[in-house]
Enzyme design. Sequence first.
Site, PDB file in Angstrom:
ATOM      1  N   GLU A 193       0.888  -1.177   0.000  1.00 38.90           N
ATOM      2  CA  GLU A 193       0.000   0.000   0.000  1.00 38.90           C
ATOM      3  C   GLU A 193       0.916   1.214   0.000  1.00 38.90           C
ATOM      4  O   GLU A 193       1.528   1.531   1.021  1.00 38.90           O
ATOM      5  CB  GLU A 193      -0.902  -0.009   1.245  1.00 38.90           C
ATOM      6  CG  GLU A 193      -1.851  -1.185   1.327  1.00 38.90           C
ATOM      7  CD  GLU A 193      -2.973  -1.140   0.291  1.00 38.90           C
ATOM      8  OE1 GLU A 193      -3.219  -0.061  -0.299  1.00 38.90           O
ATOM      9  OE2 GLU A 193      -3.591  -2.182   0.056  1.00 38.90           O
ATOM     10  N   LEU A 194       1.025   1.872  -1.161  1.00 42.87           N
ATOM     11  CA  LEU A 194       2.088   2.878  -1.326  1.00 42.87           C
ATOM     12  C   LEU A 194       1.536   4.301  -1.425  1.00 42.87           C
ATOM     13  O   LEU A 194       0.402   4.570  -1.040  1.00 42.87           O
ATOM     14  CB  LEU A 194       2.931   2.498  -2.548  1.00 42.87           C
ATOM     15  CG  LEU A 194       3.456   1.052  -2.524  1.00 42.87           C
ATOM     16  CD1 LEU A 194       4.248   0.729  -3.780  1.00 42.87           C
ATOM     17  CD2 LEU A 194       4.279   0.771  -1.285  1.00 42.87           C
TER      18      LEU A 194
ATOM     19  N   CYS B  25      -2.395   9.056   2.720  1.00 42.14           N
ATOM     20  CA  CYS B  25      -2.099   8.612   1.350  1.00 42.14           C
ATOM     21  C   CYS B  25      -3.285   8.928   0.447  1.00 42.14           C
ATOM     22  O   CYS B  25      -3.144   9.091  -0.755  1.00 42.14           O
ATOM     23  CB  CYS B  25      -1.794   7.127   1.331  1.00 42.14           C
ATOM     24  SG  CYS B  25      -3.065   6.175   2.153  1.00 42.14           S
TER      25      CYS B  25
HETATM   26  P1  NAD Z   1       8.229   5.295   4.477  1.00 42.04           P
HETATM   27  O1  NAD Z   1       8.150   4.510   3.234  1.00 42.04           O
HETATM   28  O2  NAD Z   1       9.360   6.214   4.667  1.00 42.04           O
HETATM   29  O3  NAD Z   1       8.274   4.293   5.726  1.00 42.04           O
HETATM   30  C1  NAD Z   1       7.276   3.311   5.910  1.00 42.04           C
HETATM   31  C2  NAD Z   1       7.845   2.228   6.812  1.00 42.04           C
HETATM   32  O4  NAD Z   1       8.911   1.562   6.137  1.00 42.04           O
HETATM   33  C3  NAD Z   1       8.429   2.739   8.127  1.00 42.04           C
HETATM   34  O5  NAD Z   1       8.145   1.819   9.145  1.00 42.04           O
HETATM   35  C4  NAD Z   1       9.916   2.776   7.818  1.00 42.04           C
HETATM   36  O6  NAD Z   1      10.716   2.691   8.962  1.00 42.04           O
HETATM   37  C5  NAD Z   1      10.054   1.535   6.961  1.00 42.04           C
HETATM   38  N1  NAD Z   1      11.235   1.503   6.111  1.00 42.04           N
HETATM   39  C6  NAD Z   1      11.911   2.534   5.571  1.00 42.04           C
HETATM   40  N2  NAD Z   1      12.946   2.071   4.827  1.00 42.04           N
HETATM   41  C7  NAD Z   1      12.905   0.717   4.903  1.00 42.04           C
HETATM   42  C8  NAD Z   1      13.699  -0.335   4.342  1.00 42.04           C
HETATM   43  N3  NAD Z   1      14.744  -0.098   3.566  1.00 42.04           N
HETATM   44  N4  NAD Z   1      13.360  -1.605   4.629  1.00 42.04           N
HETATM   45  C9  NAD Z   1      12.288  -1.880   5.406  1.00 42.04           C
HETATM   46  N5  NAD Z   1      11.501  -0.922   5.961  1.00 42.04           N
HETATM   47  C10 NAD Z   1      11.817   0.361   5.707  1.00 42.04           C
HETATM   48  O7  NAD Z   1       6.835   6.020   4.632  1.00 42.04           O
HETATM   49  P2  NAD Z   1       6.337   7.017   5.789  1.00 42.04           P
HETATM   50  O8  NAD Z   1       7.045   8.316   5.607  1.00 42.04           O
HETATM   51  O9  NAD Z   1       6.380   6.364   7.124  1.00 42.04           O
HETATM   52  O10 NAD Z   1       4.790   7.165   5.408  1.00 42.04           O
HETATM   53  C11 NAD Z   1       4.351   8.011   4.430  1.00 42.04           C
HETATM   54  C12 NAD Z   1       4.100   7.286   3.133  1.00 42.04           C
HETATM   55  O11 NAD Z   1       3.225   6.179   3.342  1.00 42.04           O
HETATM   56  C13 NAD Z   1       3.413   8.154   2.104  1.00 42.04           C
HETATM   57  O12 NAD Z   1       4.006   7.965   0.844  1.00 42.04           O
HETATM   58  C14 NAD Z   1       1.974   7.620   2.099  1.00 42.04           C
HETATM   59  O13 NAD Z   1       1.271   7.847   0.923  1.00 42.04           O
HETATM   60  C15 NAD Z   1       2.188   6.188   2.365  1.00 42.04           C
HETATM   61  N6  NAD Z   1       0.962   5.565   2.896  1.00 42.04           N
HETATM   62  C16 NAD Z   1       0.230   4.756   2.070  1.00 42.04           C
HETATM   63  C17 NAD Z   1      -0.948   4.193   2.531  1.00 42.04           C
HETATM   64  C18 NAD Z   1      -1.774   3.295   1.652  1.00 42.04           C
HETATM   65  O14 NAD Z   1      -2.622   2.595   2.191  1.00 42.04           O
HETATM   66  N7  NAD Z   1      -1.572   3.271   0.345  1.00 42.04           N
HETATM   67  C19 NAD Z   1      -1.396   4.471   3.831  1.00 42.04           C
HETATM   68  C20 NAD Z   1      -0.629   5.297   4.636  1.00 42.04           C
HETATM   69  C21 NAD Z   1       0.564   5.848   4.153  1.00 42.04           C
END
Ligand code: NAD
Length: 474
Positions: free
Chosen positions: A248-249, A282
């Site tokens: 979910e991105l 998101c």
């Molecule tokens: P992010 O991608 O920076 O981090 C998300 C998670 O991934 C965190 O727990 C982070 O610590 C972890 N992470 C980061 N690098 C990693 C790696 N190399 N390996 C494994 N895990 C890693 O996102 P964020 O800043 O926490 O959240 C914002 C983003 O999330 C926005 O782009 C938003 O659109 C998206 N989002 C999407 C949905 C959806 O349902 N589509 C819902 C909520 C948020």
Amino acid sequence: MNLKTDLYINGEWVKGNGTLPVYDPSTGKVIADVQTAGDEECMAAVDAAFAAQKSFAKSAPRVRAEILRRAFDIMIAEADEIAKLISMENGKVFSDAKGEVMYAAEFFRWFSEEAVRTPGDFRKSPSGDKRILVTHQPIGVSLLITPWNFPAAMATRKIGPAVAAGCTMILKPAGETPLTALYIVDIMERAGLPKGVLNFVLPSKTGPMLSKVLHDPRVRNLSFTGSTEVGRVLLKECSDLVIRTSLELGGNAPFLVLDDADIDAAVAGAMVAKMRNGGSACTAANRFYVARSVADEFTTKFSAAMQGLKMAPGLDDGAQLGSSVSVKERNKIAALVDASVSSGASVITGGKTPEGDGAFYPATVLKVEKSNSILKQEIFGPVAPVVIFDTDEEAIELANDVEYGLISYVYTSDLARGIRTAEALEAGMIALNRGVVSDPAAPFGGVKQSGLGREGGFAGIHEFLETKYIGVEI
Ligand code: NAD
């Protein structure tokens, strides 16, 4: 407050290899130090989840359903306390946090109902040579990675279907907001989840440590919510052992106001679509495309509503717009606005970073040209660029001209025109004359680079199930 700060592995609260400070972003002050996991703790979580997998898979669906139902009841009973915690570590206002808790709890209720309704199939083959028996089985050990913007709902949207399906888990929340996730783990323990089924880690080196987890053949499933950028990295990581992925991105939602729209309704919808969670959703409306004949009226009324919001720490009385999750995130929003203004956008309201320690950014409306750079980026904050269009075809083309496809919003008084537009928009979800569509009973997810798979609805449990076909000689 029931504040847990230890790791949770194999049913025990344990210390790790260090600590990570958690901040209240509206003051910049540390509110807790949470234990971090080293390689040893991450692998201990895999060991525990794997050891618990067989017996959990065999447990009666009704037993798993009742654990989820108890978790729902506890969450509702403690909703105010959880909402306060979310507001403290995330910065969102209390009303948004309370709304999130109610939404998050509903995933437990929905999946408690789904746990006992997994469909199967039994048929005669077309040639008549055998019977086709189709059943579903839990995928197995699942790594759940969640973002900071909905620290409760993004966790329950994964834990709910995993428990319903019979999968054991390793939960890894965002470093900014681990306290809410820990609270949910504690709820699951109190609801009677057997030891080893849900494990909590906060790795001190996220990328390398989780890469190791995803290269352990006992781990069979990744459920990730976060940015497209990190999603791409994880998809590659999962390719080595062909691990099932649910992603979910990011989003970049267009909000279309057609020329026959009820403008007051569109403004009310725009306020919800843009400002729920202070814009860090998101699903947040990211680009407003408004028909030329109604553009002045919409922009004037929308800007007035945005300007009228009270910006204050999330737990202050009457606060309507809290702080961003960190100064770093706030500065990203400010930089996007500055770049947009440098390339010709005009500021109608907001647009200036306030003084002080908190990570605040004001509600902002920009008037921009179709080519402005801000339209290609996920803003993730209280900023609304407004663009004028002339025909529905043009609006649809502009709306689809991005790499994302999570959700699109459409306002029109003509239902047939609305459905035609909805069908032409490249998105996994469409909000037609509504500012919000998220519902645990509906399939949530995106197309294009917004993700793979669906969470919630009837599809949600299948992200944690494998389909098995048994051909029976009769
Ligand atoms: P992010 O991608 O920076 O981090 C998300 C998670 O991934 C965190 O727990 C982070 O610590 C972890 N992470 C980061 N690098 C990693 C790696 N190399 N390996 C494994 N895990 C890693 O996102 P964020 O800043 O926490 O959240 C914002 C983003 O999330 C926005 O782009 C938003 O659109 C998206 N989002 C999407 C949905 C959806 O349902 N589509 C819902 C909520 C948020």
